[in-house]
Design a protein around this motif. Structure first.
Motif, short mmCIF file in Angstrom:
data_model
loop_
_atom_site.label_atom_id
_atom_site.label_comp_id
_atom_site.label_asym_id
_atom_site.label_seq_id
_atom_site.Cartn_x
_atom_site.Cartn_y
_atom_site.Cartn_z
N ASP A 183 0.83 -1.21 0.00
CA ASP A 183 0.00 0.00 0.00
C ASP A 183 0.86 1.26 0.00
O ASP A 183 0.57 2.22 -0.71
N ALA A 184 1.94 1.25 0.80
CA ALA A 184 2.81 2.42 0.86
C ALA A 184 3.49 2.67 -0.49
O ALA A 184 3.55 3.80 -0.97
N LEU A 185 3.99 1.58 -1.10
CA LEU A 185 4.65 1.73 -2.39
C LEU A 185 3.65 2.14 -3.46
O LEU A 185 3.97 2.94 -4.36
N ASN A 186 2.43 1.63 -3.37
CA ASN A 186 1.39 1.99 -4.32
C ASN A 186 1.05 3.47 -4.23
O ASN A 186 0.86 4.15 -5.24
N ARG A 187 0.98 3.98 -3.01
CA ARG A 187 0.68 5.40 -2.83
C ARG A 187 1.82 6.28 -3.37
O ARG A 187 1.58 7.34 -3.94
N LEU A 188 3.06 5.82 -3.16
CA LEU A 188 4.20 6.57 -3.68
C LEU A 188 4.15 6.62 -5.21
O LEU A 188 4.35 7.69 -5.81
N MET A 189 3.87 5.48 -5.85
CA MET A 189 3.73 5.44 -7.30
C MET A 189 2.58 6.35 -7.73
O MET A 189 2.68 7.05 -8.76
N GLY A 190 1.49 6.34 -6.97
CA GLY A 190 0.36 7.20 -7.31
C GLY A 190 0.72 8.67 -7.27
O GLY A 190 0.32 9.44 -8.15
N PHE A 191 1.49 9.07 -6.25
CA PHE A 191 1.92 10.47 -6.16
C PHE A 191 2.79 10.84 -7.35
O PHE A 191 2.65 11.94 -7.92
N LEU A 192 3.71 9.94 -7.74
CA LEU A 192 4.56 10.21 -8.90
C LEU A 192 3.71 10.36 -10.17
O LEU A 192 3.99 11.22 -11.01
N LEU A 193 2.68 9.54 -10.30
CA LEU A 193 1.81 9.62 -11.48
C LEU A 193 1.05 10.94 -11.51
O LEU A 193 0.84 11.53 -12.57
N ILE A 194 0.60 11.40 -10.35
CA ILE A 194 -0.09 12.69 -10.30
C ILE A 194 0.85 13.81 -10.76
O ILE A 194 0.46 14.69 -11.53
N CYS A 195 2.10 13.75 -10.30
CA CYS A 195 3.08 14.75 -10.72
C CYS A 195 3.32 14.70 -12.23
O CYS A 195 3.38 15.74 -12.89
#
Length: 225
Positions: A183-195
């Protein structure tokens, strides 16, 4: 020349890897492939990576033709691609686990009855969905020489190999990271995608405002005022 080519390969890899996100695709693949034998699961992982590379390389080669055929401008593609990528990123940052955020319950139930899950839903839309395709087409419009196309294709193949490794070791990935780690890694990837999505949309707006068509239209309005 070689250094620029290498940078293009690296840039392609890092642009596509967060969108393909094989880390969050691995537990989904594990769920869908429970009925397969270890050999069958390995075969499905290999075929999914192959299909992913085929889908993205075809998008790379045909991207410019598709845009020209439908009359889609580059800023429009960038903005739409940015919206898709940002939407995927926001979805990945939700509270739901990644395995539930990527596919609907109906899709999961249907996939569990399929004898081959490599093309759909694993290769598409999990690994090479609209976001990956939009980024690939966008990159295709920015290169012209065969070696540059080759560099992007090599980057795609690298992402496909990384995705295959994660799918191949889906059980070990799940055990190593655990639910909280995934979940933590998924959220990090999600933040990068938003950027990445916001960057795409900002670039599209700036590109549209600086285009000759827009400048000429503003000039005509000011001249007639």
């Amino acid at each position: 020349m070689l250094w620029e080519w290498t940078l293009l390969v690296i840039g392609t890899t890092f642009a596509l890897l967060p969108i393909a996100n094989p880390v969050s695709a691995a537990p989904v693949f594990l769920t869908l492939s429970q009925r397969f034998s270890p050999e069958g699961r390995a075969q499905q992982a290999r075929k999914a990576a192959m299909w992913m590379s085929v889908i993205l390389i075809v998008s790379l080669m045909a991207g410019a033709l598709i845009l020209e055929f439908f009359g889609i401008s580059m800023p429009a593609l960038r903005f739409a691609g940015g919206l898709v990528v940002a939407q995927v990123g926001f979805g990945m940052m939700r509270v739901e686990p990644a395995s539930q955020a990527d596919l609907s319950e109906d899709s999961v139930a249907e996939a569990k009855d399929m004898t081959d899950i490599s093309f759909t839903p694993v290769a598409m839309p999990l690994l090479s969905g609209p976001g990956s395709i939009a980024v690939t087409i966008s990159m295709a419009t920015e290169v012209a020489r065969p070696l540059e196309y080759l560099a992007i294709a090599v980057g795609i193949l690298i992402v496909a190999v990384i995705s295959w490794l994660f799918l191949r070791g889906a059980t070990r990935v799940g055990k190593s990271l655990g639910v909280n780690g995934l979940d933590a890694l998924n959220r990090l990837m999600g933040f990068l995608l938003i950027c990445i999505g916001v960057q795409f949309m900002g670039t599209a707006v700036l590109q549209a405002l600086s285009s000759n068509e827009f400048i000429e239209a503003i000039s005509r309005v000011l001249a007639s005022a």
